[in-house]
Design an enzyme around this catalytic site. Structure first.
Site, PDB file in Angstrom:
ATOM      1  N   CYS A  23      27.959  28.465  24.769  1.00  0.00           N
ATOM      2  CA  CYS A  23      28.953  27.925  25.694  1.00  0.00           C
ATOM      3  C   CYS A  23      30.347  28.394  25.302  1.00  0.00           C
ATOM      4  O   CYS A  23      30.567  28.832  24.178  1.00  0.00           O
ATOM      5  CB  CYS A  23      28.903  26.402  25.691  1.00  0.00           C
ATOM      6  SG  CYS A  23      29.296  25.746  24.053  1.00  0.00           S
ATOM      7  N   CYS A  26      31.758  26.806  22.185  1.00  0.00           N
ATOM      8  CA  CYS A  26      31.302  27.337  20.890  1.00  0.00           C
ATOM      9  C   CYS A  26      32.035  28.644  20.590  1.00  0.00           C
ATOM     10  O   CYS A  26      32.364  28.932  19.442  1.00  0.00           O
ATOM     11  CB  CYS A  26      29.803  27.641  20.916  1.00  0.00           C
ATOM     12  SG  CYS A  26      28.875  26.430  21.831  1.00  0.00           S
ATOM     13  N   ASP A 402      43.535  54.117  53.868  1.00  0.00           N
ATOM     14  CA  ASP A 402      44.193  55.410  53.982  1.00  0.00           C
ATOM     15  C   ASP A 402      43.238  56.258  54.828  1.00  0.00           C
ATOM     16  O   ASP A 402      42.025  56.129  54.682  1.00  0.00           O
ATOM     17  CB  ASP A 402      44.338  55.979  52.561  1.00  0.00           C
ATOM     18  CG  ASP A 402      44.848  57.396  52.579  1.00  0.00           C
ATOM     19  OD1 ASP A 402      45.814  57.659  53.303  1.00  0.00           O
ATOM     20  OD2 ASP A 402      44.264  58.248  51.878  1.00  0.00           O
TER      21      ASP A 402
END
Length: 709
Positions: A23, A26, A402
């Protein structure tokens, strides 16, 4: 790494790969531990890519000590990845099996001797200690520093359950929490695999010829200028230029294009692409760390470290939310008993609130979705350079294109030839022979057309070649003076042009074509129309984007007439012509004022200012140009627009999933908290609510792996 704090001097930084993160929390603890190591001046953890960058001197052993709280494994960035043990054999999971077995035995003994008996209580206590040993160490350390995170909340809840005699429930909470962590680790690994699979694309060795000798060499030892021999069916290990041979290469790994591309002498080739049929000799042009695939991996990993806006919101929210939950749990445990409630019952409810309040699901809701989406995009030839760009692309309302080289191929081609008397082949041959001496950009289109027709115009003798500034050229072929130039030149030569021919010229010009005329000073012999060809995919892509509710605008320096012809053909909703680069920039700013979220799609070189001014700059053909990779927020690795609708679809899906995750994580907490009122919230329900939410959020994010074109 775009935040200023992260700009740790690249030269002094050493990068290591980390295995075992579960996680973000951690990862944060590990980062702080590494910063405290002797000899380390600074450290930065990239959770999504599972990497740590360290400034200063340290060893892998020291780093693994800093990560011992979660049994992290560290290796040098260049080392091959460690073979991961099967999920069910991992050390962290074996503790769960023993703990679960003790829980079941204690439950059976409890039924036999009664729940209050010493034997089942000892069994439950052993189960709690084995399953929650590392959790308690971290939790108690945090508690001593008044730092409230997931581990702290769980530690208080489990110790509290034991104090009030709920040993069985305490043990169950430990096991369910451990299962939740293991599954979270598994699903996070799954999300990261999409990046790890990129690392395995290019071979680690190649057959190299140096002088007269041929040998297999590791990619780290291959030098620029070495000759790499690639046999049919082999993958290229390095970027380079073909110096011998012709073959078709499958470039799907780099550009996402499934159709193989023919490569021959002087063509650029990339590491990780598959040689399908011929033997190629390739001169290496880049060292292994500079190859296109290395750049892609590096950019994708950096992208995962960038925080998405919703991630920043979640982190800020979690910072205030966790202490608030602790205070709420304290009130629930203490206030009702002061007014006559049962202490044991309300302490139990307070502990359940602590468990349900764990912010696991909330914290993981965004990073898993971002990592998964960016990994999926990279495997499909689209480089998204951060969570913020992923979210911006999902919110797009308008896209400006473009024209030259983006909607069109950027290479003029002959589209129509009209002859008046004589042979088309013959007139084309004479035109090409004369144009060979011209500097005009359209000359190459005429020469290509003549070559395609099989005409040998190089043998034609051209005399008295003369350029007529701004109008065309004249030259003598076999004693006859021919003119090649614009219709204006022939108006001057002939006084006026026959009306039927004027109509044909006007019709071609209205279609956005440039008309060149071949003739003598007496008559017009041939009309040749040249136009910049539309990309095959442009029309379908614009149509899909219009159907998605996105305004499409074409920006071009071409004149209005040509621009409108091409704009209508491709189906854009708005056309802006006669633009200089600064006009494009101003138009993008104007569009942003109207729509907020606007993308600009260009080739990343002359469109750099407009790309930078848009909320999302999209560059095409990233595989060949470093500029595109650096200036754009999103790079389409192939020279193909068809990846654009897929990118927007993926980004929208990611936005939806992030919103679903955050809403669901908070809603499930609210429902559980409402159950406190009638006293229905149990530790079982609390841990299931927390674990269920985390799992569902992670699985929901993994759905992004299934988004296809």
């Amino acid at each position: 790494m775009s935040d200023p704090q992260a700009k740790l001097s690249e030269e002094e930084m050493k990068t290591y790969r980390v295995q075992g993160f579960t996680c973000t929390n951690c990862a944060g603890i590990f980062e702080n531990n590494v910063k405290k190591l002797p000899g380390v001046q600074d450290a930065k953890v990239n959770f999504g890519a599972s990497k740590v960058m360290v400034k200063g001197n340290t060893t892998i052993e020291e780093l693994e000590k800093a990560g011992a709280f979660e049994n992290l494994k560290v290796r040098d960035e260049k080392e091959q990845k460690l073979e991961r043990e099967p999920f069910w054999k991992q050390k962290e999971n074996i503790k769960v099996y023993i703990s679960a077995l003790l829980l079941v035995i204690s439950w059976v003994l409890g039924k036999q001797y009664g729940e209050e008996h010493l034997i089942p209580t000892i069994g439950y206590a052993a189960s709690i200690l084995i399953g929650g040993y590392s959790l308690f160490i971290t939790g108690l350390k945090n508690l001593s520093r008044l730092k409230f995170d997931m581990n702290t909340l769980m530690t208080i809840a489990i110790i509290g359950a034991a104090i009030i005699g709920e040993w069985g429930e305490g043990a169950t909470v430990v096991i369910l929490f451990a299962i939740s962590e293991a599954l979270e680790r598994y699903s996070m690994d799954k999300a990261r695999q999409s990046i790890e699979s990129l690392m395995d694309i290019a071979p680690k060795e190649a057959l190299i010829r140096r002088g007269q000798e041929e040998m297999m060499i590791h990619v780290d030892d291959i030098q620029v200028g070495d000759i790499m021999i690639v046999k049919p069916g082999q993958k290229l290990a390095m970027d380079g230029l073909v110096i011998k041979g012709t073959s078709t290469l499958n470039q799907a790994a780099i550009t996402g294009e499934s159709v193989p591309v023919t490569k021959t002498i002087d063509d650029e080739v990339f590491a990780g692409t598959l040689n399908e049929e011929g033997l190629l000799e390739v001169q290496v042009t880049k060292r292994v760390e500079d190859t296109t695939i290395s750049k892609i991996i590096h950019l994708v990993e950096e992208a995962q470290a960038e925080r998405a806006p919703s991630q920043a919101f979640v982190d800020k929210f979690a910072k205030y939310y966790t202490p608030a939950i602790v205070i709420l749990a304290l009130f629930i445990a203490v206030l009702p008993p002061l007014f006559g409630g049962d202490w044991s019952e309300w302490i139990y409810q307070g502990l359940a609130v602590l468990v349900v309040g764990c912010p696991c699901a909330l914290v993981v809701s965004t990073p898993v979705a971002v990592v998964t989406a960016i990994g999926n995009a990279a495997r499909n030839g689209v480089l998204i350079k951060g969570g913020i760009h992923l979210e911006e692309a999902g919110a797009l309302k308008a896209i400006a294109f473009d024209k030259t080289g983006t909607l069109t191929k950027g290479v003029p081609a002959v589209t129509d030839v009209v002859t008046y008397g004589g042979n088309e082949h013959e007139w084309m041959k004479i035109t090409a022979a004369i144009e060979k001496g011209s500097q005009h950009p359209l000359a190459s289109a005429i020469m290509r057309k003549a070559e395609a027709d099989g005409s040998d115009f190089n043998r034609v003798v051209v005399e008295d070649f003369q350029s007529i500034t701004g109008k065309g050229v004249k030259a003598m072929v076999e004693g006859v003076t021919y003119y090649v130039g614009s219709p204006k030149l022939f108006e001057e030569l002939h006084g006026n042009i026959e009306s039927s021919r004027t109509e044909t010229i006007s019709k071609m010009q209205t279609e956005g074509k440039t008309v060149m005329v071949l003739g003598t000073d007496k008559e017009i012999l041939s009309l040749i129309a040249v136009a910049d060809e539309m990309r095959e995919s442009s029309k379908a892509v614009i149509s899909r984007l219009n159907n998605m509710g996105i305004q499409t605008v074409m920006l071009t320096g071409d004149n209005q007439r040509t621009a409108e012809a091409i704009g209508k053909q491709v189906g854009v909703s708005d056309i802006k012509a006669d633009l200089l680069p600064e006009d494009k920039l101003n138009f993008i700013k104007e569009l942003r004022g109207k729509h907020q979220s606007v993308a600009m799609v260009g080739d990343g070189v002359n469109d750099a200012p407009a790309l930078a001014a848009s909320s999302v700059g999209v560059a095409m053909g990233g595989a060949g140009t470093d500029t595109a990779l650096e200036t754009a927020d999103i790079a389409l690795m192939s020279d193909d627009l068809s990846k654009l609708p897929y990118t927007i679809k993926l980004s929208r899906k990611a936005l939806t999933i992030i919103k679903q995750n955050i809403t669901f994580s908070l809603a499930i907490k609210l429902v559980a908290l409402v159950l406190v009122m009638p006293g229905w919230l149990t530790l079982w329900i609390a841990i299931f609510a927390d674990m269920g939410a985390t799992l569902l959020v992670t699985l929901n994010s993994l759905r992004l792996l299934r988004v296809k074109e």
